[in-house]
Scaffold this motif. Structure first.
Motif, PDB file in Angstrom:
ATOM      1  N   LEU A  63      -0.473  12.888  -2.847  1.00 35.71           N
ATOM      2  CA  LEU A  63      -1.640  12.020  -2.666  1.00 35.71           C
ATOM      3  C   LEU A  63      -1.400  10.645  -3.298  1.00 35.71           C
ATOM      4  N   ALA A  64      -0.840  10.630  -4.491  1.00 34.45           N
ATOM      5  CA  ALA A  64      -0.577   9.358  -5.169  1.00 34.45           C
ATOM      6  C   ALA A  64       0.422   8.520  -4.377  1.00 34.45           C
ATOM      7  N   THR A  65       1.470   9.144  -3.868  1.00 34.82           N
ATOM      8  CA  THR A  65       2.464   8.377  -3.106  1.00 34.82           C
ATOM      9  C   THR A  65       1.873   7.853  -1.802  1.00 34.82           C
ATOM     10  N   GLN A  66       0.995   8.627  -1.196  1.00 35.14           N
ATOM     11  CA  GLN A  66       0.376   8.149   0.043  1.00 35.14           C
ATOM     12  C   GLN A  66      -0.560   6.978  -0.234  1.00 35.14           C
ATOM     13  N   LEU A  67      -1.299   7.041  -1.327  1.00 32.12           N
ATOM     14  CA  LEU A  67      -2.208   5.949  -1.676  1.00 32.12           C
ATOM     15  C   LEU A  67      -1.451   4.683  -2.077  1.00 32.12           C
ATOM     16  N   VAL A  68      -0.362   4.850  -2.805  1.00 28.89           N
ATOM     17  CA  VAL A  68       0.382   3.692  -3.312  1.00 28.89           C
ATOM     18  C   VAL A  68       1.327   3.114  -2.268  1.00 28.89           C
ATOM     19  N   PHE A  69       1.984   3.970  -1.489  1.00 30.67           N
ATOM     20  CA  PHE A  69       3.006   3.481  -0.564  1.00 30.67           C
ATOM     21  C   PHE A  69       2.529   3.407   0.888  1.00 30.67           C
ATOM     22  N   THR A  70       1.931   4.461   1.394  1.00 29.04           N
ATOM     23  CA  THR A  70       1.543   4.483   2.803  1.00 29.04           C
ATOM     24  C   THR A  70       0.265   3.697   3.054  1.00 29.04           C
ATOM     25  N   GLY A  71      -0.657   3.731   2.119  1.00 33.42           N
ATOM     26  CA  GLY A  71      -1.940   3.065   2.301  1.00 33.42           C
ATOM     27  C   GLY A  71      -1.873   1.563   2.546  1.00 33.42           C
ATOM     28  N   PRO A  72      -1.197   0.798   1.690  1.00 35.44           N
ATOM     29  CA  PRO A  72      -1.199  -0.658   1.881  1.00 35.44           C
ATOM     30  C   PRO A  72      -0.669  -1.148   3.224  1.00 35.44           C
ATOM     31  N   PRO A  73       0.495  -0.674   3.711  1.00 30.49           N
ATOM     32  CA  PRO A  73       0.907  -1.185   5.022  1.00 30.49           C
ATOM     33  C   PRO A  73      -0.033  -0.768   6.152  1.00 30.49           C
ATOM     34  N   LEU A  74      -0.636   0.426   6.030  1.00 35.71           N
ATOM     35  CA  LEU A  74      -1.601   0.842   7.047  1.00 35.71           C
ATOM     36  C   LEU A  74      -2.857  -0.028   7.011  1.00 35.71           C
ATOM     37  N   LEU A  75      -3.358  -0.297   5.820  1.00 39.43           N
ATOM     38  CA  LEU A  75      -4.538  -1.154   5.699  1.00 39.43           C
ATOM     39  C   LEU A  75      -4.251  -2.574   6.193  1.00 39.43           C
ATOM     40  N   LEU A  76      -3.061  -3.080   5.902  1.00 37.09           N
ATOM     41  CA  LEU A  76      -2.697  -4.415   6.378  1.00 37.09           C
ATOM     42  C   LEU A  76      -2.523  -4.431   7.892  1.00 37.09           C
ATOM     43  N   ALA A  77      -2.003  -3.350   8.461  1.00 33.96           N
ATOM     44  CA  ALA A  77      -1.883  -3.264   9.918  1.00 33.96           C
ATOM     45  C   ALA A  77      -3.268  -3.256  10.565  1.00 33.96           C
ATOM     46  N   ILE A  78      -4.193  -2.516   9.965  1.00 34.86           N
ATOM     47  CA  ILE A  78      -5.563  -2.488  10.481  1.00 34.86           C
ATOM     48  C   ILE A  78      -6.194  -3.873  10.352  1.00 34.86           C
ATOM     49  N   ALA A  79      -6.005  -4.511   9.207  1.00 38.69           N
ATOM     50  CA  ALA A  79      -6.569  -5.845   8.986  1.00 38.69           C
ATOM     51  C   ALA A  79      -5.985  -6.849   9.980  1.00 38.69           C
ATOM     52  N   LEU A  80      -4.695  -6.746  10.242  1.00 39.35           N
ATOM     53  CA  LEU A  80      -4.058  -7.632  11.215  1.00 39.35           C
ATOM     54  C   LEU A  80      -4.619  -7.376  12.605  1.00 39.35           C
ATOM     55  N   ARG A  81      -4.794  -6.125  12.937  1.00 38.53           N
ATOM     56  CA  ARG A  81      -5.338  -5.751  14.251  1.00 38.53           C
ATOM     57  C   ARG A  81      -6.774  -6.236  14.428  1.00 38.53           C
TER      58      ARG A  81
END
Length: 114
Positions: free
Chosen positions: A33-51
């Motif tokens: 969970l920690a690795t997903q929040l720290v590593f996977t979360g930011p690029p996904l959130l930025l991709a959503i924000a870009l979209r």
């Protein structure tokens, strides 16, 4: 499709690829969970924000990519068992930095109209 997405389709794909890489890399980590929040979360959130057309998403993608690049270099040197994943992370983070910087570089060094 938003204006930001039309202007940055490759950046969107690079962010999604980084999120997929981190998901794969840390799939069986004991702190999943920690690795997903720290590593996977930011690029996904930025991709959503870009979209969604958030104007600052490319800038923050470039800023975050500096950290991803640093993580990749540290992992490539210190963990030979995950060196291939780290080199992919380095390549993707450099791609994100280049793509996020490209509009500013074009504005600064492009041809000036008279």
């Amino acid at each position: 499709m938003s204006t930001a997405t039309r202007r940055h389709p490759t950046l969107l794909l690079a962010l999604i690829a980084l999120a997929a890489l981190y998901t794969w890399w840390f799939l069986h980590d004991k702190h999943w969970l920690a690795t997903q929040l720290v590593f996977t979360g930011p690029p996904l959130l930025l991709a959503i924000a870009l979209r969604l057309g958030w104007r600052l998403a490319p800038f923050w993608s470039g800023v975050c990519a500096l950290g991803w690049f640093s993580h990749g270099v540290m992992s490539a040197w210190s963990h030979p068992e995950t060196a291939l994943l780290a080199w992919v992370e380095i390549a993707l983070s450099l791609l994100v930095i280049a793509l996020a910087s490209l509009p500013g570089l074009r504005a600064r060094f492009g041809r000036k109209s008279k």
